[in-house]
Scaffold this active site. Structure first.
Site, PDB file in Angstrom:
ATOM      1  N   PHE A 144     -44.795 -46.213  32.262  1.00  0.00           N
ATOM      2  CA  PHE A 144     -43.455 -46.340  31.713  1.00  0.00           C
ATOM      3  C   PHE A 144     -43.249 -45.279  30.636  1.00  0.00           C
ATOM      4  O   PHE A 144     -44.148 -45.008  29.846  1.00  0.00           O
ATOM      5  CB  PHE A 144     -43.266 -47.743  31.127  1.00  0.00           C
ATOM      6  CG  PHE A 144     -41.824 -48.066  30.848  1.00  0.00           C
ATOM      7  CD1 PHE A 144     -40.959 -48.405  31.868  1.00  0.00           C
ATOM      8  CD2 PHE A 144     -41.332 -48.003  29.542  1.00  0.00           C
ATOM      9  CE1 PHE A 144     -39.617 -48.685  31.613  1.00  0.00           C
ATOM     10  CE2 PHE A 144     -39.998 -48.286  29.281  1.00  0.00           C
ATOM     11  CZ  PHE A 144     -39.151 -48.625  30.315  1.00  0.00           C
ATOM     12  N   VAL A 145     -42.066 -44.690  30.626  1.00  0.00           N
ATOM     13  CA  VAL A 145     -41.788 -43.647  29.642  1.00  0.00           C
ATOM     14  C   VAL A 145     -40.480 -43.935  28.908  1.00  0.00           C
ATOM     15  O   VAL A 145     -39.562 -44.543  29.458  1.00  0.00           O
ATOM     16  CB  VAL A 145     -41.709 -42.245  30.300  1.00  0.00           C
ATOM     17  CG1 VAL A 145     -43.084 -41.709  30.617  1.00  0.00           C
ATOM     18  CG2 VAL A 145     -40.854 -42.261  31.558  1.00  0.00           C
ATOM     19  N   ASP A 199     -37.075 -43.150  40.164  1.00  0.00           N
ATOM     20  CA  ASP A 199     -38.205 -44.080  40.259  1.00  0.00           C
ATOM     21  C   ASP A 199     -38.263 -44.619  41.688  1.00  0.00           C
ATOM     22  O   ASP A 199     -38.872 -44.012  42.571  1.00  0.00           O
ATOM     23  CB  ASP A 199     -37.993 -45.178  39.211  1.00  0.00           C
ATOM     24  CG  ASP A 199     -39.101 -46.205  39.211  1.00  0.00           C
ATOM     25  OD1 ASP A 199     -40.223 -45.884  39.614  1.00  0.00           O
ATOM     26  OD2 ASP A 199     -38.841 -47.361  38.800  1.00  0.00           O
ATOM     27  N   ASP A 201     -34.759 -45.248  27.923  1.00  0.00           N
ATOM     28  CA  ASP A 201     -34.760 -46.352  26.956  1.00  0.00           C
ATOM     29  C   ASP A 201     -35.631 -47.521  27.386  1.00  0.00           C
ATOM     30  O   ASP A 201     -36.069 -47.606  28.549  1.00  0.00           O
ATOM     31  CB  ASP A 201     -33.333 -46.874  26.771  1.00  0.00           C
ATOM     32  CG  ASP A 201     -32.870 -47.724  27.963  1.00  0.00           C
ATOM     33  OD1 ASP A 201     -33.077 -47.303  29.113  1.00  0.00           O
ATOM     34  OD2 ASP A 201     -32.322 -48.816  27.738  1.00  0.00           O
ATOM     35  N   GLY A 224     -28.862 -42.627  30.496  1.00  0.00           N
ATOM     36  CA  GLY A 224     -30.130 -41.940  30.261  1.00  0.00           C
ATOM     37  C   GLY A 224     -30.108 -40.438  30.430  1.00  0.00           C
ATOM     38  O   GLY A 224     -30.929 -39.723  29.862  1.00  0.00           O
ATOM     39  N   GLU A 263     -30.003 -36.938  36.748  1.00  0.00           N
ATOM     40  CA  GLU A 263     -30.657 -38.226  36.467  1.00  0.00           C
ATOM     41  C   GLU A 263     -31.701 -38.085  35.378  1.00  0.00           C
ATOM     42  O   GLU A 263     -32.320 -37.024  35.240  1.00  0.00           O
ATOM     43  CB  GLU A 263     -31.386 -38.696  37.733  1.00  0.00           C
ATOM     44  CG  GLU A 263     -30.461 -39.175  38.827  1.00  0.00           C
ATOM     45  CD  GLU A 263     -30.553 -40.676  39.001  1.00  0.00           C
ATOM     46  OE1 GLU A 263     -30.691 -41.389  37.981  1.00  0.00           O
ATOM     47  OE2 GLU A 263     -30.511 -41.122  40.152  1.00  0.00           O
ATOM     48  N   ASP A 264     -31.946 -39.174  34.647  1.00  0.00           N
ATOM     49  CA  ASP A 264     -33.059 -39.178  33.697  1.00  0.00           C
ATOM     50  C   ASP A 264     -34.384 -39.281  34.453  1.00  0.00           C
ATOM     51  O   ASP A 264     -35.302 -38.511  34.241  1.00  0.00           O
ATOM     52  CB  ASP A 264     -32.917 -40.310  32.672  1.00  0.00           C
ATOM     53  CG  ASP A 264     -32.684 -41.689  33.303  1.00  0.00           C
ATOM     54  OD1 ASP A 264     -32.568 -41.801  34.545  1.00  0.00           O
ATOM     55  OD2 ASP A 264     -32.616 -42.678  32.537  1.00  0.00           O
ATOM     56  N   ARG A 312     -33.850 -43.996  23.066  1.00  0.00           N
ATOM     57  CA  ARG A 312     -33.172 -42.910  23.805  1.00  0.00           C
ATOM     58  C   ARG A 312     -33.132 -41.614  23.011  1.00  0.00           C
ATOM     59  O   ARG A 312     -33.135 -40.536  23.586  1.00  0.00           O
ATOM     60  CB  ARG A 312     -31.724 -43.298  24.121  1.00  0.00           C
ATOM     61  CG  ARG A 312     -31.566 -44.295  25.243  1.00  0.00           C
ATOM     62  CD  ARG A 312     -30.123 -44.280  25.702  1.00  0.00           C
ATOM     63  NE  ARG A 312     -29.727 -45.509  26.373  1.00  0.00           N
ATOM     64  CZ  ARG A 312     -29.962 -45.775  27.649  1.00  0.00           C
ATOM     65  NH1 ARG A 312     -30.614 -44.905  28.385  1.00  0.00           N
ATOM     66  NH2 ARG A 312     -29.548 -46.909  28.178  1.00  0.00           N
TER      67      ARG A 312
HETATM   68  P1  IMP Z   1     -34.380 -45.891  40.363  1.00  0.00           P
HETATM   69  O1  IMP Z   1     -35.455 -46.952  40.478  1.00  0.00           O
HETATM   70  O2  IMP Z   1     -34.857 -44.578  40.897  1.00  0.00           O
HETATM   71  O3  IMP Z   1     -33.109 -46.366  41.004  1.00  0.00           O
HETATM   72  O4  IMP Z   1     -34.103 -45.692  38.800  1.00  0.00           O
HETATM   73  C1  IMP Z   1     -33.267 -46.590  38.128  1.00  0.00           C
HETATM   74  C2  IMP Z   1     -33.213 -46.394  36.645  1.00  0.00           C
HETATM   75  O5  IMP Z   1     -34.264 -47.156  36.050  1.00  0.00           O
HETATM   76  C3  IMP Z   1     -33.385 -44.996  36.073  1.00  0.00           C
HETATM   77  O6  IMP Z   1     -32.220 -44.209  36.117  1.00  0.00           O
HETATM   78  C4  IMP Z   1     -33.753 -45.333  34.632  1.00  0.00           C
HETATM   79  O7  IMP Z   1     -32.597 -45.543  33.857  1.00  0.00           O
HETATM   80  C5  IMP Z   1     -34.521 -46.641  34.791  1.00  0.00           C
HETATM   81  N1  IMP Z   1     -35.960 -46.387  34.659  1.00  0.00           N
HETATM   82  C6  IMP Z   1     -36.880 -46.317  35.648  1.00  0.00           C
HETATM   83  N2  IMP Z   1     -38.105 -46.069  35.147  1.00  0.00           N
HETATM   84  C7  IMP Z   1     -37.963 -45.964  33.799  1.00  0.00           C
HETATM   85  C8  IMP Z   1     -38.898 -45.682  32.708  1.00  0.00           C
HETATM   86  O8  IMP Z   1     -40.116 -45.434  32.870  1.00  0.00           O
HETATM   87  N3  IMP Z   1     -38.346 -45.697  31.457  1.00  0.00           N
HETATM   88  C9  IMP Z   1     -37.031 -45.934  31.218  1.00  0.00           C
HETATM   89  N4  IMP Z   1     -36.145 -46.171  32.207  1.00  0.00           N
HETATM   90  C10 IMP Z   1     -36.601 -46.185  33.480  1.00  0.00           C
END
Ligand code: IMP
Length: 170
Positions: free
Chosen positions: A130-131, A81, A137, A25, A77-78, A143
């Protein structure tokens, strides 16, 4: 936004930086960020297996190729979350004795944070929605959208291609 982040990262790392992009991402964001920075940079990538819900467990699928010992490293990071991915990567990489380690994310969504992690550089903070796009993606789709778009996750769950006709020209 990328220019602002690039200026912030550049100001903090006069000796140059190693950008550690989290596949897949972060790729569009990292490409723009690196080109907007005014300092020397190296680019490397790592990949993690997504945590299974409830366990909080994250696994390294692809490691960095470069040695980060003594270097300034910025994890790119993208989206942050839950923060579990960034927390895991910070723990892994800090064991390798970088001179400095920080996290730069295009999107920050603090509402669902499960780990005590605050990214050092944030492009945009968003509420709990959600984005997709600009690297983000849904099941591999969207993407390459040049913008960040909010999407209805219930609609996507029903039909992952739901927004394809509206967003792409064939
Ligand atoms: P974390 O929950 O901070 O560990 O994020 C894990 C991964 O979930 C991110 O790097 C994204 O690839 C994916 N992700 C979380 N939220 C979204 C969203 O809103 N859209 C797309 N991917 C997401």
């Amino acid at each position: 936004m990328v220019e602002r982040l690039a200026a912030e990262v550049s100001a903090d790392h006069a000796d140059g930086v190693l950008l550690a992009g989290v596949l897949r991402g972060s790729v569009p964001f990292l490409a723009d960020l690196a080109r907007a920075m005014s300092i020397r940079s190296r680019i490397d990538f790592l990949a993690i297996a997504p945590y299974s819900p409830g366990t909080g467990r994250v696994r390294l699928l692809k490691d960095l190729d470069l040695d980060i010992g003594g270097r300034d490293v910025v994890i790119v990071e993208d989206i942050v979350d839950t923060g579990l991915t960034s927390e895991f990567l910070c723990a892994q990489l800090s064991r390798r004795n970088p001179r400095n380690l920080s996290v730069c994310t295009f999107v920050d969504r603090p509402a669902r944070r499960a780990a005590p992690l605050e990214p050092d550089y944030v492009g945009i903070e968003i509420p709990e929605e959600f984005v997709v796009g600009y690297g983000l993606d849904y099941e591999g789709r969207y993407r390459n959208l040049p913008v960040l778009a909010t999407a209805n996750s219930a609609v996507l769950k029903e039909d992952p291609d739901a927004y394809v006709a509206a967003l792409y020209r064939f």
